[in-house]
Design a protein around this motif. Structure first.
Motif, PDB file in Angstrom:
ATOM      1  N   PHE A 134       0.833  -1.207   0.000  1.00  0.00           N
ATOM      2  CA  PHE A 134       0.000   0.000   0.000  1.00  0.00           C
ATOM      3  C   PHE A 134       0.861   1.248   0.000  1.00  0.00           C
ATOM      4  O   PHE A 134       0.572   2.212  -0.729  1.00  0.00           O
ATOM      5  CB  PHE A 134      -0.920  -0.028   1.234  1.00  0.00           C
ATOM      6  CG  PHE A 134      -1.710   1.248   1.394  1.00  0.00           C
ATOM      7  CD1 PHE A 134      -2.813   1.517   0.593  1.00  0.00           C
ATOM      8  CD2 PHE A 134      -1.320   2.207   2.340  1.00  0.00           C
ATOM      9  CE1 PHE A 134      -3.509   2.696   0.751  1.00  0.00           C
ATOM     10  CE2 PHE A 134      -2.023   3.382   2.483  1.00  0.00           C
ATOM     11  CZ  PHE A 134      -3.130   3.625   1.678  1.00  0.00           C
ATOM     12  N   GLU A 135       1.938   1.252   0.800  1.00  0.00           N
ATOM     13  CA  GLU A 135       2.824   2.390   0.836  1.00  0.00           C
ATOM     14  C   GLU A 135       3.516   2.595  -0.505  1.00  0.00           C
ATOM     15  O   GLU A 135       3.710   3.733  -0.952  1.00  0.00           O
ATOM     16  CB  GLU A 135       3.867   2.197   1.946  1.00  0.00           C
ATOM     17  CG  GLU A 135       3.291   2.309   3.342  1.00  0.00           C
ATOM     18  CD  GLU A 135       2.780   3.707   3.630  1.00  0.00           C
ATOM     19  OE1 GLU A 135       3.310   4.685   3.027  1.00  0.00           O
ATOM     20  OE2 GLU A 135       1.820   3.836   4.404  1.00  0.00           O
ATOM     21  N   ARG A 162       1.007   4.119  -2.807  1.00  0.00           N
ATOM     22  CA  ARG A 162       0.767   5.523  -2.443  1.00  0.00           C
ATOM     23  C   ARG A 162       1.916   6.405  -2.909  1.00  0.00           C
ATOM     24  O   ARG A 162       1.709   7.515  -3.400  1.00  0.00           O
ATOM     25  CB  ARG A 162       0.606   5.620  -0.934  1.00  0.00           C
ATOM     26  CG  ARG A 162       0.214   7.028  -0.446  1.00  0.00           C
ATOM     27  CD  ARG A 162      -0.173   6.966   1.016  1.00  0.00           C
ATOM     28  NE  ARG A 162       0.951   6.588   1.836  1.00  0.00           N
ATOM     29  CZ  ARG A 162       1.851   7.476   2.321  1.00  0.00           C
ATOM     30  NH1 ARG A 162       1.727   8.752   2.067  1.00  0.00           N
ATOM     31  NH2 ARG A 162       2.849   7.054   3.062  1.00  0.00           N
ATOM     32  N   TYR A 163       3.123   5.879  -2.813  1.00  0.00           N
ATOM     33  CA  TYR A 163       4.262   6.629  -3.300  1.00  0.00           C
ATOM     34  C   TYR A 163       4.201   6.808  -4.819  1.00  0.00           C
ATOM     35  O   TYR A 163       4.525   7.853  -5.355  1.00  0.00           O
ATOM     36  CB  TYR A 163       5.563   5.908  -2.900  1.00  0.00           C
ATOM     37  CG  TYR A 163       6.783   6.464  -3.582  1.00  0.00           C
ATOM     38  CD1 TYR A 163       7.292   7.726  -3.231  1.00  0.00           C
ATOM     39  CD2 TYR A 163       7.425   5.731  -4.589  1.00  0.00           C
ATOM     40  CE1 TYR A 163       8.412   8.221  -3.881  1.00  0.00           C
ATOM     41  CE2 TYR A 163       8.534   6.235  -5.219  1.00  0.00           C
ATOM     42  CZ  TYR A 163       9.037   7.490  -4.869  1.00  0.00           C
ATOM     43  OH  TYR A 163      10.134   8.002  -5.500  1.00  0.00           O
ATOM     44  N   SER A 174       1.604   6.991  -6.591  1.00  0.00           N
ATOM     45  CA  SER A 174       0.527   7.898  -6.983  1.00  0.00           C
ATOM     46  C   SER A 174       0.871   9.362  -6.761  1.00  0.00           C
ATOM     47  O   SER A 174       0.081  10.229  -7.118  1.00  0.00           O
ATOM     48  CB  SER A 174      -0.748   7.548  -6.201  1.00  0.00           C
ATOM     49  OG  SER A 174      -0.547   7.770  -4.818  1.00  0.00           O
ATOM     50  N   TRP A 175       2.053   9.683  -6.169  1.00  0.00           N
ATOM     51  CA  TRP A 175       2.397  11.078  -5.946  1.00  0.00           C
ATOM     52  C   TRP A 175       2.776  11.811  -7.228  1.00  0.00           C
ATOM     53  O   TRP A 175       2.715  13.022  -7.294  1.00  0.00           O
ATOM     54  CB  TRP A 175       3.587  11.151  -4.965  1.00  0.00           C
ATOM     55  CG  TRP A 175       3.149  10.888  -3.549  1.00  0.00           C
ATOM     56  CD1 TRP A 175       1.902  10.710  -3.092  1.00  0.00           C
ATOM     57  CD2 TRP A 175       4.019  10.757  -2.441  1.00  0.00           C
ATOM     58  NE1 TRP A 175       1.870  10.479  -1.755  1.00  0.00           N
ATOM     59  CE2 TRP A 175       3.194  10.499  -1.306  1.00  0.00           C
ATOM     60  CE3 TRP A 175       5.421  10.810  -2.237  1.00  0.00           C
ATOM     61  CZ2 TRP A 175       3.697  10.324  -0.030  1.00  0.00           C
ATOM     62  CZ3 TRP A 175       5.904  10.642  -0.957  1.00  0.00           C
ATOM     63  CH2 TRP A 175       5.047  10.394   0.132  1.00  0.00           C
ATOM     64  N   LYS A 198      12.576   7.263  -1.719  1.00  0.00           N
ATOM     65  CA  LYS A 198      11.266   7.289  -1.105  1.00  0.00           C
ATOM     66  C   LYS A 198      11.242   8.291   0.040  1.00  0.00           C
ATOM     67  O   LYS A 198      12.261   8.546   0.668  1.00  0.00           O
ATOM     68  CB  LYS A 198      10.917   5.904  -0.578  1.00  0.00           C
ATOM     69  CG  LYS A 198      10.806   4.856  -1.675  1.00  0.00           C
ATOM     70  CD  LYS A 198      10.452   3.506  -1.089  1.00  0.00           C
ATOM     71  CE  LYS A 198      10.349   2.482  -2.193  1.00  0.00           C
ATOM     72  NZ  LYS A 198       9.998   1.149  -1.676  1.00  0.00           N
TER      73      LYS A 198
END
Length: 861
Positions: free
Chosen positions: A832-833, A836-837, A839-840, A847
């Motif tokens: 998930f992380e 999310r990264y 999607s930035w 990171k």
């Protein structure tokens, strides 16, 4: 007619005189009949001399000129009345005088304005005085002396010389044979005009000459329309039936009350003799004397009897009778002419008034006459169609292409018409077994109609029994079939350009070439190079063609894509070049064929032409019954068409249809091909997009307007058709009835390959499926790569015993230094992380979490 006709008239006249005593109240007539041979004049003279010895008061001579001459010489020497009935000279001749008869013929020729004509005359017979005719008529005259054996050659000679006006001056016994020869030469057309010198035209069978406007003219002596004549003929019929009960076939009146001229003249001769005898007896008594041919002593009372007979004035079967010097100078000749249904009187000739034409229209051109023709047709869309409403009557009931043409031609040629449907609703075909015709052809052959209009094909068989005009439309036989269904569009249609086996071979070649590059790359020393050339302490060599790189290089070359792997060795470059050439051909072939498969509509055509139809058994086929198309296949000598006819004939009657509508319905039901004429097929295809034409034309022919044999309307209508074609009127009518935009369907044209169809999702949707499937596979592979990496990192970082925890979470202490250890997280939180990264959408080198840890370390230091 036979001898019994003349004998019967003689017997009846004597019987009538003896029964009716008003003329000879105190006299009973007794007669003697002798039969003589035309070729034995000696026997004839002997029989006459025997009659003279018996004591006859008059002799009725035969019509033969040779025998009559011998008899007349005897009678003239003995002063016995010799009463004759032919054109030759007699002491008393009841036949009209030859001089007057010739004048009558000359008057008719002048009225008809013949400037060129022929004459057929016999040696021992001839009413016309040729010398008198040549002096009186200014014309080109062709004379032929004929006998029954030379009728045909003389007629053929006249036909070749285009002599259309012919005088027939032959004996009545030969006219029957002559009429057959006229039919044989097909000289029974309207342009021919036959003038018969015989007075017996009404007694001949002219059924084959009726209804075709052939001109036949003649004179007659007996007016069968006269009331007194009818009464005598009825009584004569009754007398003949009683006398010849066993010889009814020899009687001359059966179906109609008519009589030949010679029997009528015989009847009048007997009455002329009786009237003369009556007049003589009123003045003095007549005594018989014994006469012989040897003494040649004249009869004392004979000359007086001859004079009294010459003075007779009477009206008999042959009209008014009066003599002058033994020749008949008072008579009436009715001029008669053959009409469509019967022989009609068109004028008369008398020695006093000469020629008087009462029906001049009968000699006019048929086209200028106000005539009404009987026209038969057959219902066939769009040629002839019918209104069924109560408001439509007569010709208004019909409409269509042929009706418009008929209406136009009727105005051009000049005739009215009555249009009706043929009773059996058939065009006309000949039964091969009985030889009988049906349909419109039969109606024309029987002269029950003047014209036949419709989609009627001109064929050899029909032309032999009827006539056709020039074709107003040209056509041929073609095949009507249901539009084949399009190939079902498949999701992976983009794979159709290459066969399934080619795809398999390409896949095998891909694996084979990839493996070859891998092996050759391993064997070639040039492909082995140092991985870290600057690190001299740790020299490590490697090969770029690993198994995965070899497959990646091969697929990249096939897909025309660049790769980070390039061959260095000659061997690997040879394999790469050959694979590149192979890829070029495969890709080019696929691309070229893909356009044809995806941009054009492909049909499933079970048949392409008549040969395909003949060689298969799954699809039934047939034609219209009793039509020209059926006749074409039945009589064809081409093996393919003969085979098709055998197939249709074996499936009779299911292979044939009674109407075009029935055939079209069966085609729409499927699995049936209808063989029909191309014009009708074009009309149907224009209006029904589910039907189409298969192949080209099997033959070429034309539609024409049919007429009976020899009809005068054929040439006139042909000229009108040619004029309408030159002016384009027929083409305008064709466009009106065939290409009416209100009725035609919209059909997608596939004839021009340059107009490609737009590709839909159903055609190339498989490409998107492949794309989506590839993305899903890549996502799944990435998931497993991430999972594998997560597990691997977790195993490579175990906690050491010298590590100790402080109260502060996340800090590990060792003896030497302090190291930051991230808190332990689960796999799903980790992924998930990562997402999310991702999607930035920022281009950061590391990171965010690592950046924060790095900052904390800097603060601690």
């Amino acid at each position: 007619m036979g001898i019994y006709n003349t004998e019967l008239a003689f017997r009846y006249a004597v019987h009538r005189l003896n029964r009716d005593k008003s003329l000879l109240p105190e006299t009973n007539i007794i007669y003697e009949i002798e039969y003589v041979s035309r070729i034995d004049s000696f026997e004839t003279v002997q029989k006459v001399c025997r009659l003279v010895q018996v004591g006859v008061q008059a002799i009725f001579s035969p019509t033969d000129s040779v025998l009559a001459t011998h008899i007349n010489s005897i009678c003239d020497a003995l002063d016995i009345p010799d009463i004759g009935r032919s054109i030759h000279d007699f002491s008393i001749n009841v036949h009209p005088s030859q001089q007057y008869v010739n004048s009558a013929f000359i008057d008719v020729i002048r009225y008809l304005n013949w400037t060129r004509f022929g004459i057929l005359h016999e040696k021992d017979y001839g009413i016309i005085n040729l010398h008198q005719l040549s002096r009186s008529v200014q014309a080109e005259v062709h004379m032929r002396k004929v006998s029954q054996s030379s009728y045909l050659s003389a007629l053929n000679d006249f036909k070749n010389k285009e002599i259309h006006n012919i005088i027939i001056d032959i004996n009545s016994n030969g006219i029957k044979a002559l009429l057959k020869n006229i039919l044989q030469q097909q000289m029974n057309e309207y342009k021919y005009h036959y003038f018969f010198t015989s007075f017996d035209l009404e007694t001949f069978d002219l059924e084959d000459f009726k209804y075709n406007f052939v001109n036949i003219t003649s004179f007659r002596l007996v007016d069968i329309g006269d009331v007194a004549v009818k009464e005598i003929l009825k009584d004569l019929e009754f007398f003949g039936q009683n006398m010849f009960q066993e010889s009814d076939e020899n009687l001359y009146l059966r179906k109609a009350l008519t009589i030949e001229t010679e029997p009528a003249l015989m009847f009048d001769s007997v009455y002329v003799f009786a009237i003369g005898l009556q007049t003589l007896e009123q003045s003095h008594t007549l005594y018989l004397s014994n006469l012989t041919c040897e003494d040649e002593t004249p009869w004392n009372g004979g000359l007086s009897l001859i004079n009294y007979i010459n003075a007779v004035e009477w009206k008999g079967l042959t009209g008014p009778i009066q003599f002058k010097e033994g020749q008949r100078v008072q008579f009436k000749l009715d001029l008669i002419k053959l009409k469509q249904h019967s022989i009609v009187k068109v004028g008369e000739w008398t020695p006093q008034r000469y020629l008087n034409i009462t029906e001049p229209a009968m000699f006019f051109d048929s086209g200028s006459m106000n005539v009404t023709l009987v026209v038969i047709t057959i219902l066939e869309t769009p040629y002839v169609m019918m209104h069924y409403g109560k408001n439509f009557t007569g010709n208004e009931r019909f409409y269509g292409f042929c009706v418009d043409i008929l209406e136009t031609i009727s105005h051009e040629v000049g005739f009215d018409y009555i249009l009706d449907i043929v009773p059996d609703r058939k065009y006309g075909a000949k039964d091969p077994e009985t030889g009988e015709w049906n349909g419109m052809v039969a109606q024309l052959m029987k002269y029950k109609a003047d014209l036949a209009v419709g989609s009627m094909t001109i064929t050899y068989a029909r032309e032999s029994v009827i006539d056709f005009t020039k074709p107003f439309m040209n056509l041929g036989i073609s095949i009507l079939f249901k539009v084949p269904e399009s190939e079902p569009t498949r999701l992976f249609s983009f794979m159709n350009p290459l066969a399934i086996e080619i795809w398999i071979y390409v896949l095998i070649a891909y694996f084979l070439v990839s493996a070859s590059i891998y092996i050759v790359g391993k064997l070639s020393p040039i492909e082995w190079q140092s991985i870290h050339p600057c690190d001299l302490d740790n020299i490590t060599i490697g090969n770029q063609f690993t198994m995965s790189d070899s497959f990646w290089f091969t697929i990249g070359t096939l897909m025309q894509q660049s790769s980070d792997v390039y061959p260095r060795a000659t061997s690997t470059r040879i394999i790469s070049s050959i694979w590149g050439f192979f890829s070029l051909i495969i890709v080019a072939s696929y691309t070229a064929n893909l356009a044809a498969f995806l941009t054009t509509e492909r049909m499933i055509n079970p048949i392409e032409n008549a040969d395909d139809l003949a060689t298969q058994t799954e699809i039934s086929y047939g034609t219209l019954e009793s039509g020209s198309t059926m006749t074409f296949f039945r009589d064809s000598m081409i093996e393919t068409y003969k085979k098709m006819w055998r197939s249709m004939d074996n499936k009779k009657p299911s292979a044939f249809t009674t109407t075009y509508e029935d055939g079209i319905r069966r085609v729409n039901q499927g699995n049936y091909a209808f063989l029909m004429e191309s014009t009708m097929l074009d009309y149907i295809v224009q209006r029904d997009c589910n039907l189409t034409q298969i192949g080209g034309l099997l033959d070429t022919k034309g539609y024409g307007i049919a007429t009976p044999k020899g009809s005068p309307w054929r040439d006139k209508i042909s000229l009108a058709i040619l004029e309408l074609q030159e002016k384009g009127d027929i083409q305008l009518l064709y466009d009106k009835w065939w290409k009416n935009t209100d009725e035609t369907c919209t059909r997608r044209s596939t004839s021009k390959q340059s107009k490609a169809n737009a590709l839909g999702l159903e055609s190339i949707g498989g490409v998107f499926v492949v794309l989506i499937a590839g993305i899903l596979v890549a996502v799944i592979v990435a998931f497993f790569e991430f999972w594998f990496n997560f597990k691997y990192n977790k195993k490579s970082k175990p906690l050491q015993n010298n590590f100790f925890h402080t109260a502060e979470e996340g800090i590990l202490h060792t003896d030497k230094e302090c190291v930051y250890i991230p808190p332990s997280r689960s796999f799903w939180i980790e992924i998930f992380e990562e997402l999310r990264y991702a999607s930035w959408c920022m281009n950061k080198p590391i990171k965010p979490e690592l950046t924060q840890i790095s900052g904390e370390f800097q603060d601690d230091h």
